[in-house]
Design a protein around this motif. Structure first.
Motif, mmCIF file in Angstrom:
data_model
loop_
_atom_site.group_PDB
_atom_site.id
_atom_site.type_symbol
_atom_site.label_atom_id
_atom_site.label_comp_id
_atom_site.label_asym_id
_atom_site.label_seq_id
_atom_site.Cartn_x
_atom_site.Cartn_y
_atom_site.Cartn_z
ATOM 1 N N GLU A 514 0.837 -1.198 0.000
ATOM 2 C CA GLU A 514 0.000 0.000 0.000
ATOM 3 C C GLU A 514 0.870 1.246 0.000
ATOM 4 O O GLU A 514 1.913 1.282 0.663
ATOM 5 C CB GLU A 514 -0.911 0.013 1.238
ATOM 6 C CG GLU A 514 -1.954 -1.081 1.235
ATOM 7 C CD GLU A 514 -2.851 -1.019 2.453
ATOM 8 O OE1 GLU A 514 -2.715 -0.043 3.240
ATOM 9 O OE2 GLU A 514 -3.679 -1.929 2.641
ATOM 10 N N HIS A 515 0.426 2.245 -0.761
ATOM 11 C CA HIS A 515 1.120 3.529 -0.823
ATOM 12 C C HIS A 515 0.806 4.302 0.455
ATOM 13 O O HIS A 515 -0.350 4.496 0.813
ATOM 14 C CB HIS A 515 0.653 4.305 -2.051
ATOM 15 C CG HIS A 515 1.607 5.380 -2.468
ATOM 16 N ND1 HIS A 515 1.399 6.185 -3.550
ATOM 17 C CD2 HIS A 515 2.797 5.784 -1.951
ATOM 18 C CE1 HIS A 515 2.392 7.042 -3.690
ATOM 19 N NE2 HIS A 515 3.255 6.821 -2.724
ATOM 20 N N PHE A 516 1.867 4.780 1.123
ATOM 21 C CA PHE A 516 1.676 5.409 2.423
ATOM 22 C C PHE A 516 2.123 6.868 2.434
ATOM 23 O O PHE A 516 2.064 7.540 3.450
ATOM 24 C CB PHE A 516 2.458 4.623 3.477
ATOM 25 C CG PHE A 516 1.979 4.817 4.886
ATOM 26 C CD1 PHE A 516 0.707 4.435 5.258
ATOM 27 C CD2 PHE A 516 2.806 5.406 5.833
ATOM 28 C CE1 PHE A 516 0.264 4.615 6.549
ATOM 29 C CE2 PHE A 516 2.373 5.593 7.131
ATOM 30 C CZ PHE A 516 1.092 5.199 7.492
ATOM 31 N N GLY A 517 2.590 7.367 1.277
ATOM 32 C CA GLY A 517 3.089 8.735 1.200
ATOM 33 C C GLY A 517 4.235 8.796 0.214
ATOM 34 O O GLY A 517 4.606 7.787 -0.383
ATOM 35 N N PRO A 518 4.829 9.979 -0.003
ATOM 36 C CA PRO A 518 5.942 10.110 -0.944
ATOM 37 C C PRO A 518 7.079 9.145 -0.604
ATOM 38 O O PRO A 518 7.644 9.188 0.484
ATOM 39 C CB PRO A 518 6.383 11.570 -0.779
ATOM 40 C CG PRO A 518 5.170 12.271 -0.255
ATOM 41 C CD PRO A 518 4.474 11.265 0.614
ATOM 42 N N ARG A 519 7.343 8.237 -1.501
ATOM 43 C CA ARG A 519 8.411 7.236 -1.382
ATOM 44 C C ARG A 519 8.247 6.328 -0.168
ATOM 45 O O ARG A 519 9.174 5.654 0.240
ATOM 46 C CB ARG A 519 9.793 7.912 -1.347
ATOM 47 C CG ARG A 519 10.112 8.706 -2.613
ATOM 48 C CD ARG A 519 11.545 9.200 -2.673
ATOM 49 N NE ARG A 519 11.901 10.044 -1.550
ATOM 50 C CZ ARG A 519 12.711 9.685 -0.575
ATOM 51 N NH1 ARG A 519 13.250 8.492 -0.561
ATOM 52 N NH2 ARG A 519 12.992 10.531 0.404
ATOM 53 N N SER A 520 7.067 6.307 0.417
ATOM 54 C CA SER A 520 6.793 5.463 1.584
ATOM 55 C C SER A 520 5.686 4.461 1.255
ATOM 56 O O SER A 520 4.643 4.831 0.713
ATOM 57 C CB SER A 520 6.366 6.317 2.781
ATOM 58 O OG SER A 520 7.409 7.175 3.189
ATOM 59 N N PHE A 521 5.944 3.212 1.588
ATOM 60 C CA PHE A 521 4.993 2.143 1.314
ATOM 61 C C PHE A 521 4.940 1.199 2.508
ATOM 62 O O PHE A 521 5.835 1.195 3.356
ATOM 63 C CB PHE A 521 5.404 1.364 0.055
ATOM 64 C CG PHE A 521 5.320 2.167 -1.211
ATOM 65 C CD1 PHE A 521 4.217 2.086 -2.040
ATOM 66 C CD2 PHE A 521 6.352 3.029 -1.564
ATOM 67 C CE1 PHE A 521 4.139 2.833 -3.200
ATOM 68 C CE2 PHE A 521 6.287 3.788 -2.729
ATOM 69 C CZ PHE A 521 5.170 3.684 -3.540
ATOM 70 N N VAL A 522 3.881 0.403 2.554
ATOM 71 C CA VAL A 522 3.735 -0.605 3.600
ATOM 72 C C VAL A 522 3.489 -1.951 2.931
ATOM 73 O O VAL A 522 2.565 -2.099 2.121
ATOM 74 C CB VAL A 522 2.565 -0.274 4.545
ATOM 75 C CG1 VAL A 522 2.369 -1.412 5.549
ATOM 76 C CG2 VAL A 522 2.830 1.029 5.283
ATOM 77 N N LEU A 523 4.349 -2.917 3.249
ATOM 78 C CA LEU A 523 4.167 -4.283 2.770
ATOM 79 C C LEU A 523 3.294 -5.009 3.793
ATOM 80 O O LEU A 523 3.715 -5.256 4.916
ATOM 81 C CB LEU A 523 5.519 -4.989 2.628
ATOM 82 C CG LEU A 523 5.491 -6.457 2.181
ATOM 83 C CD1 LEU A 523 4.884 -6.584 0.787
ATOM 84 C CD2 LEU A 523 6.890 -7.048 2.219
ATOM 85 N N ARG A 524 2.066 -5.343 3.392
ATOM 86 C CA ARG A 524 1.100 -5.925 4.325
ATOM 87 C C ARG A 524 0.999 -7.443 4.217
ATOM 88 O O ARG A 524 0.595 -8.111 5.174
ATOM 89 C CB ARG A 524 -0.281 -5.314 4.114
ATOM 90 C CG ARG A 524 -0.324 -3.827 4.434
ATOM 91 C CD ARG A 524 -1.735 -3.351 4.696
ATOM 92 N NE ARG A 524 -1.761 -1.941 5.083
ATOM 93 C CZ ARG A 524 -1.561 -1.499 6.315
ATOM 94 N NH1 ARG A 524 -1.306 -2.375 7.293
ATOM 95 N NH2 ARG A 524 -1.597 -0.206 6.585
ATOM 96 N N ALA A 525 1.337 -8.001 3.074
ATOM 97 C CA ALA A 525 1.204 -9.452 2.921
ATOM 98 C C ALA A 525 2.212 -9.959 1.907
ATOM 99 O O ALA A 525 2.645 -9.222 1.008
ATOM 100 C CB ALA A 525 -0.220 -9.819 2.492
#
Length: 625
Positions: A514-525
């Motif tokens: 999921e996209h979480f902000g500029p150059r920031s992401f979250v790997l959830r699965a």
């Protein structure tokens, strides 16, 4: 009548532009370098749709007067040199006078510039290289240039630029790298009206490294302060600690006299510096800045000036290795290196400690009971124990538990002790092997009536995982397993572009991001059953694999991802296995379509027949009894 034609100026300019302006990031590079040549300490870049619709670069540099502004877009118009000899004393980026002319030939431009404190500047509008309108306007000192509808008149070039997010990622990567070369300059980049990179308040290389690479690499660089290698030749470097590495050289950044370059020679310097500290096929993260007299350089060897020639290069490179290697090797990284921590255990503690395997192949390690001959060595106090390379599990004493393996669901194990399922499907040419021992913690030794089999445990498991994953992907039967603690990722600009370009493909393969902000992401699965100790490094490597796959089919990209996941997830060499674990791998190998080689082509199994063994030991003819 002759067949040779002289091209008209418009056609010639478009062809020439194609060599210098390959894609939107090429435009940003040229304009940003002009701003740096103009001594700007604030550069703002705005892009829309990856730079195809709009690229706006604004700076507070010296600016231009009306006369210079009007001739700046003519081919071979430059303020940097006037005679050939000036090439060998350059202190600027540009010198050919081709960049602005090339950009103007394939876009629509609005230029506003002012070079004095009167706040009166000039505004020009150009299309396809021709000035359509000019007027005096109120303006602060500096230059603002807007590039609109890039490649509007060369549709052949424009149609090949299909992914705007990828183009935006390349631009973000470029801007972030230049920010490392110029820590005294503030860079601000917005994409589709969203700020994606801003160095405000980040006035050191260290703070910008942290902004670019995130907390993972914060404080993990060895800074080698400016050092004179030879008279007037200086170097400064930031070298990431060895356990923070990548599987490509994309994060090796080099500047010579402030010019961002690519250099295979400097890549080799880093390879030599990190030799034996990082695994083969892995590459350091590093920043190197060189200052060399202009008389010792030739920068006129590449259309985009990304390569240079250096006089007496070998001497400089050797001096760099001699400087870097001891600095890196002597740096204490005890808190960051698990190998250093491991040394704090006593020999007895190591022997009794339940180890966590490199990839968490099993949930817990089954105790291994050594053969009586080896135990007797320990009791007698002999130091020969450390030289033993065979592990002989005693089948009567080994705990029968087999733990959940990668890509194997709980249904594969029947009872509470998780014994291996006995209802595996039969396949043609099934080999029923009995494991005997493990050789050097790398090879499984097994036998049947036909002889001895030596099985590479890593390539064996890699093939098993590859076929499970590949068959699941073909059936669209790959499920995702939610992470208990989602993994936060800070990406570089290029990595962000690669991820956005392939995010649907990754989801189909089981990776939910999921996209979480500029150059920031979250790997959830991640794909169900994929057990990895270092998920962050794995995912970063995955993005690097995708970055190398821009010109291949989606099917090949999927295969590359599956191959990588299989390799990373497989049991490693030097990993101790219990007898049931060896038996599990052998049984699973019977179920694959190709039990002879891993996905990379390396062999899995080697057979020594009883006939060969009888012949080797001079026991006559083997009769199969």
């Amino acid at each position: 009548m002759g067949i040779i034609n002289i091209l008209d100026p418009s056609t010639a300019n478009k062809i020439a532009a194609g060599e210098i302006i390959e894609r939107p990031v090429s435009v940003v590079k040229e304009l940003m370098e002009n701003s740096l040549d103009a001594k700007a300490d604030y550069i703002e870049i705005e892009i829309i749709e990856g730079g195809l619709s709009l690229i706006r670069v604004m700076d507070n540099g010296q600016g231009m007067d009306s006369e210079d502004a009007q001739i700046a877009f003519l081919r071979y118009a430059t303020s940097k040199i006037s005679v050939l000899e000036d090439l060998f004393k350059l202190s600027t980026f540009g010198f050919r006078g081709e960049a602005l002319a090339s950009i103007a030939a394939v876009s629509q431009i609005v230029l506003t510039t002012c070079n004095n404190s009167s706040n009166i500047g000039i505004k020009l509008k150009l299309a396809a290289g021709e000035i359509e309108n000019k007027e005096s306007v109120a303006s602060l000192q500096g230059t603002t240039i807007e590039i609109r509808n890039l490649f509007f008149n060369t549709p052949g070039r424009r149609k090949f630029i299909t992914n705007r997010s990828y183009e935006a990622g390349l631009i973000t990567e470029l801007v972030s790298k230049y920010s490392l070369g110029y820590p005294g300059v503030r860079f601000r980049l917005t994409s589709n009206k969203e700020v994606v990179f801003d160095t405000s308040g980040l006035d050191s290389v260290e703070s910008r490294l942290e902004e670019i690479y995130g907390q993972e690499l914060a404080g993990k660089f060895v800074n080698i302060a400016t050092k004179e290698l030879k008279p007037k030749i200086n170097v400064e470097a930031w070298l990431a600690l060895p356990n923070y590495n990548r599987n490509t050289k994309n994060q090796q950044t080099f500047f010579i006299n402030g010019r961002l370059i690519k250099s295979k020679e400097l890549n080799k310097v880093l390879d030599e510096t990190y030799h034996t500290l990082i695994p083969k096929g892995r590459f350091a993260v590093a920043l190197i800045k060189l200052e060399i007299p202009a008389t010792e350089l030739d920068v006129n060897i590449h259309p985009t000036k990304l390569q240079v020639k250096i006089n007496n290069l070998d001497t400089i490179l050797n001096s760099m290795v001699d400087l870097f290697k001891p600095k890196l090797w002597n740096t204490s990284f005890k808190d960051n290196n698990p190998l250093v921590k491991e040394k704090s255990y006593s020999k007895e503690e190591k022997h009794n400690k339940i180890k966590e395997t490199e990839n968490n192949f099993f949930l817990e390690e089954t105790p291994v009971v050594y053969h009586q001959e080896i135990l007797s060595l320990k009791k007698s106090g002999s130091n020969e124990e450390s030289n033993a390379i065979f592990n002989y599990p005693d089948t009567k004493e080994v705990t029968p538990a087999i733990e959940k393996a990668i890509f194997v669901t709980s249904e594969d194990f029947k009872n509470e002790e998780h014994e291996v399922s006995q209802d595996m499907p039969e396949v043609k040419k099934r080999i029923d092997l009995k494991p005997l021992a493990q050789l050097n913690n790398c090879f499984i030794l097994a036998q049947d009536k036909k002889g001895l089999y030596i099985i590479d445990q890593h390539t064996c498991h890699e093939r098993i995982l590859f076929e499970k994953f590949f068959k699941g992907e073909n059936k669209k039967d790959i499920s995702s397993e939610n992470l208990l603690i989602p993994l936060s990722l800070t990406l570089t600009g290029q990595q962000e572009g690669i991820l956005l370009k392939n995010i649907i493909l990754l989801k189909e393969l089981g990776f939910v991001v999921e996209h979480f902000g500029p150059r920031s992401f979250v790997l959830r699965a991640i794909p169900a059953g994929l057990k990895l100790k270092d998920r962050e490094n794995f995912f970063m490597d995955l993005l690097e694999v995708l970055s190398e796959s821009t010109r291949i089919t989606s099917a090949k990209i999927r295969e590359n991802i599956i191959t990588m996941a299989s390799c990373k997830g497989a049991v490693k060499a030097n990993q101790k296995l219990t007898l049931p674990e060896m038996q599990y791998l052998i049984d699973e190998l019977n179920n694959v379509d190709n039990p002879h080689a891993c996905p990379h082509g390396r062999p899995i199994i080697y057979h020594l027949s009883m006939e060969e063994l009888y012949k080797i030991f001079g026991r006559g003819e083997y009769r199969g009894d």
